[in-house]
Design an enzyme around this catalytic site. Structure first.
Site, PDB file in Angstrom:
ATOM      1  N   ASP A 193       0.816  -1.218   0.000  1.00  0.00           N
ATOM      2  CA  ASP A 193       0.000   0.000   0.000  1.00  0.00           C
ATOM      3  C   ASP A 193       0.854   1.275   0.000  1.00  0.00           C
ATOM      4  O   ASP A 193       1.649   1.489   0.905  1.00  0.00           O
ATOM      5  CB  ASP A 193      -0.887  -0.066   1.258  1.00  0.00           C
ATOM      6  CG  ASP A 193      -1.764   1.159   1.477  1.00  0.00           C
ATOM      7  OD1 ASP A 193      -1.940   1.949   0.535  1.00  0.00           O
ATOM      8  OD2 ASP A 193      -2.282   1.293   2.602  1.00  0.00           O
ATOM      9  N   HIS A 366      -3.771   4.400   6.780  1.00  0.00           N
ATOM     10  CA  HIS A 366      -2.669   3.860   5.988  1.00  0.00           C
ATOM     11  C   HIS A 366      -1.330   4.145   6.653  1.00  0.00           C
ATOM     12  O   HIS A 366      -1.155   5.168   7.310  1.00  0.00           O
ATOM     13  CB  HIS A 366      -2.672   4.490   4.586  1.00  0.00           C
ATOM     14  CG  HIS A 366      -3.948   4.276   3.851  1.00  0.00           C
ATOM     15  ND1 HIS A 366      -4.152   3.192   3.029  1.00  0.00           N
ATOM     16  CD2 HIS A 366      -5.091   4.989   3.840  1.00  0.00           C
ATOM     17  CE1 HIS A 366      -5.379   3.262   2.525  1.00  0.00           C
ATOM     18  NE2 HIS A 366      -5.968   4.342   3.003  1.00  0.00           N
TER      19      HIS A 366
HETATM   20 ZN   LIG Z   1      -8.095   1.552  -0.243  1.00  0.00          ZN
HETATM   21 ZN   LIG Z   2      -9.236   0.933   2.815  1.00  0.00          ZN
END
Ligand SMILES: [Zn+2]
Ligand SMILES: [Zn+2]
Length: 552
Positions: A193, A366
């Site tokens: 990510d 994130h």
């Molecule tokens: Zn996402």
């Molecule tokens: Zn997500």
């Protein structure tokens, strides 16, 4: 004969935030990871949603063994209602994710016939030559997973969306020990990510939001209205916990918030002490400092409850002087203006407003740079491919990977449609397949193309001019002078002369063919050419010009 290789093909989510979708292919087996949507950019006028182009998959439908979904956010499940009926393959996900998928499919009447399978955290599924293990990751939604994919050429790890919160509100922390174990065994490829690869340091724990909410609930003189994504189940939990601490009752407002809360309570992902949750009809007569509302609208969506309240347009609820509004989300890029306008309106109505710029009422889900580096160090992949992000995010993530010692030639920065091929020794981008945006506008999926969007942009910029030409049905000859109607182009009262003058010019063009009726295609082009040039000279604008012929 060359040995078969593993193909990795992103259909969405690279060079953009949203519509995540990834294809893994080995010989006659294909698996798909995530089927997300993207919210339209400002230039996509009138478009409701954007979903991935899956033409590549439709040709190979019989090879697809299944879809695995990492978590229940829109950018990972949102395109399922549109694409699952076309693909018609089983979907594997954890329990909450599956619940959210069912809600989505039901909304679009695509639930019947769908094959939805639940996999437990840490469980696995074999799909053709792929064996996929789901490991817990911490994200802004419970039951989020990353994937350990055992393939004939080696192990691939897909991070899903993740961060490393050691004190998450609900859900499990990211399973670092399993990843370290894999790192020791040898991992061929890490896909990770990149959404927050620009941010140095660590992402703060969800816990700081709980503390901020506590302070707000304690100090607020009147009602508290918290707005967030309905999928942010852990945030809703924090609101309930904080409300309970301050003897406030919680009212959920709006259909998607109500649906999600009900489903999450049923599945055990939300818990509320008895008597905390209340129905709107119980509101009457309650002291204001005993009330909390939870609603959607954190993105300034025009139809959401919060925005309606801010505009005095909600049937049941109005903002009152002394209300405290908490916007517990950051605007998705492109929504900033809408969110700011909503905040302005709330202040105008006399509310106190807390949002991310003035209080820590939101942390994102994130990992920041140090977390991304930690994952790279634990997994120690031979090859690395940053995923989920704009081109700058994946590029920065690639640099981070270099900084922890992954050789540049083993890092692959791809864009949607690029085909990466790997065997256990080498990896190479070998080609590009068709990919891109499919636009959803109202009920139509995919029949809005770039031409329609270009027209909408043209209309929004310079308006349009309609030229109506009446001709005699028998002779094909012009009757009277043509009519010129404009919309969004010039003030017709002020520009009366200009329009009159043009009516004559168009009449002369039509007369040119003498008595012989001219060909419509020719007239059409001629009128547009002449008017285009004239209007541009006079106004420096390029309205859309539409000649119409009416036979009478
Ligand atoms: Zn996402
Ligand atoms: Zn997500």
């Amino acid at each position: 004969m060359t040995k078969p290789r593993l193909k990795i093909i992103p259909l969405g989510g690279l060079s953009e935030i949203g519509k995540n979708m990834m294809v893994m292919e080995y010989e006659d087996d294909i698996i798909i990871i995530d089927v997300g949507l993207m919210f339209p950019g400002e230039e996509m006028l009138g478009i409701d949603l954007v979903i991935p182009d899956i033409n590549y998959l439709l040709e190979k439908r019989d090879k697809i063994r299944g879809i695995i979904i990492t978590h229940g956010h829109e950018d990972h499940i949102g395109a399922l209602p549109y694409l699952l009926p076309q693909l018609n393959v089983p979907v594997y996900a954890t329990k909450l994710t599956q619940g959210l998928i069912s809600v989505k499919l039901k909304e679009r009447k695509a639930l019947s016939g769908a094959k939805l399978e639940v996999i437990t955290l840490g469980g696995e599924v074999t799909l053709g030559k792929f064996r996929v293990e789901l490991f817990p990751v911490c994200h802004s939604i419970p039951d989020a997973v990353g994937l350990i994919i055992h393939t004939p050429v080696g192990i691939a790890v897909h991070s899903g969306d993740f961060k490393l919160d050691y004190t998450p509100v609900s859900g499990k922390p990211t399973d670092l020990s399993r990843l370290a174990q894999l790192g020791a065994q040898g991992v061929l490829l890490l896909l990770s990510d990149s959404t927050y690869a620009e941010l140095p340091g660590y992402t703060p724990s969800e816990r700081v939001v709980g503390e901020a909410l506590d302070h707000i609930m304690a100090d607020a003189p009147g009602r508290v209205i918290v707005t967030t994504f309905s999928s942010l189940v852990s945030r809703i939990q924090q609101v309930i916990d904080s409300a309970a601490k301050h003897q406030r009752r919680v009212f959920t407002v709006g259909r998607s918030m109500n649906d999600t809360v009900r489903m999450a309570l049923e599945l055990g992902y939300l818990s509320a002490p008895d008597g905390i949750l209340a129905r709107l009809d119980e509101l009457h007569g309650m002291p204001h400092n005993k009330v909390v509302f939870v609603t959607t609208g954190s993105q300034g969506e025009p139809t959401s409850a919060l925005v309606r309240m801010a505009n005095r347009d909600h049937r049941q609820l109005h903002i009152l002087r002394g209300d405290t509004v908490v916007i517990s989300a950051t605007p998705i890029p492109g929504n900033e203006a809408l969110v700011n306008r909503t905040v302005d309106n709330l202040f105008k109505q006399g509310a106190q407003v807390f949002y991310d710029k003035v209080a820590q009422v939101h942390v994102h889900g994130h990992g920041s740079q140090e977390e991304l580096k930690l994952l790279l160090n634990l997994v120690k992949p031979k090859f690395f491919m940053p995923i989920h992000g704009e081109y700058r995010h994946v590029s920065l993530h690639a640099k981070l990977a270099e900084s922890v010692g992954i050789p540049t030639e083993n890092i692959f920065v791809l864009e949607d449609g690029d085909v990466l091929e790997l065997d256990s020794q080498v990896g190479k981008v070998t080609g590009k397949i068709t990919s891109g945006n499919v636009y959803v506008d109202g009920l139509s999926v995919g029949d809005i193309g770039s031409v329609v969007l270009r027209n909408r942009r043209m209309l929004s910029r310079d308006g349009m001019v309609v030229v109506i030409i009446a001709v005699n049905k028998q002779t094909g000859k012009l009757i009277g002078r043509p009519d010129i109607v404009t919309r969004g182009f010039i003030d017709t009262r002020e520009a009366k002369d200009m329009i009159e003058e043009r009516r004559n010019v168009v009449a002369r063009i039509l007369d040119h063919g003498g008595n012989r009726p001219a060909e419509w295609g020719f007239i059409n082009t001629k009128i547009r050419d002449v008017l285009n040039r004239f209007y541009y000279e006079r106004t420096k604008r390029r309205p859309m010009i539409l000649p119409f012929m009416v036979k009478v």
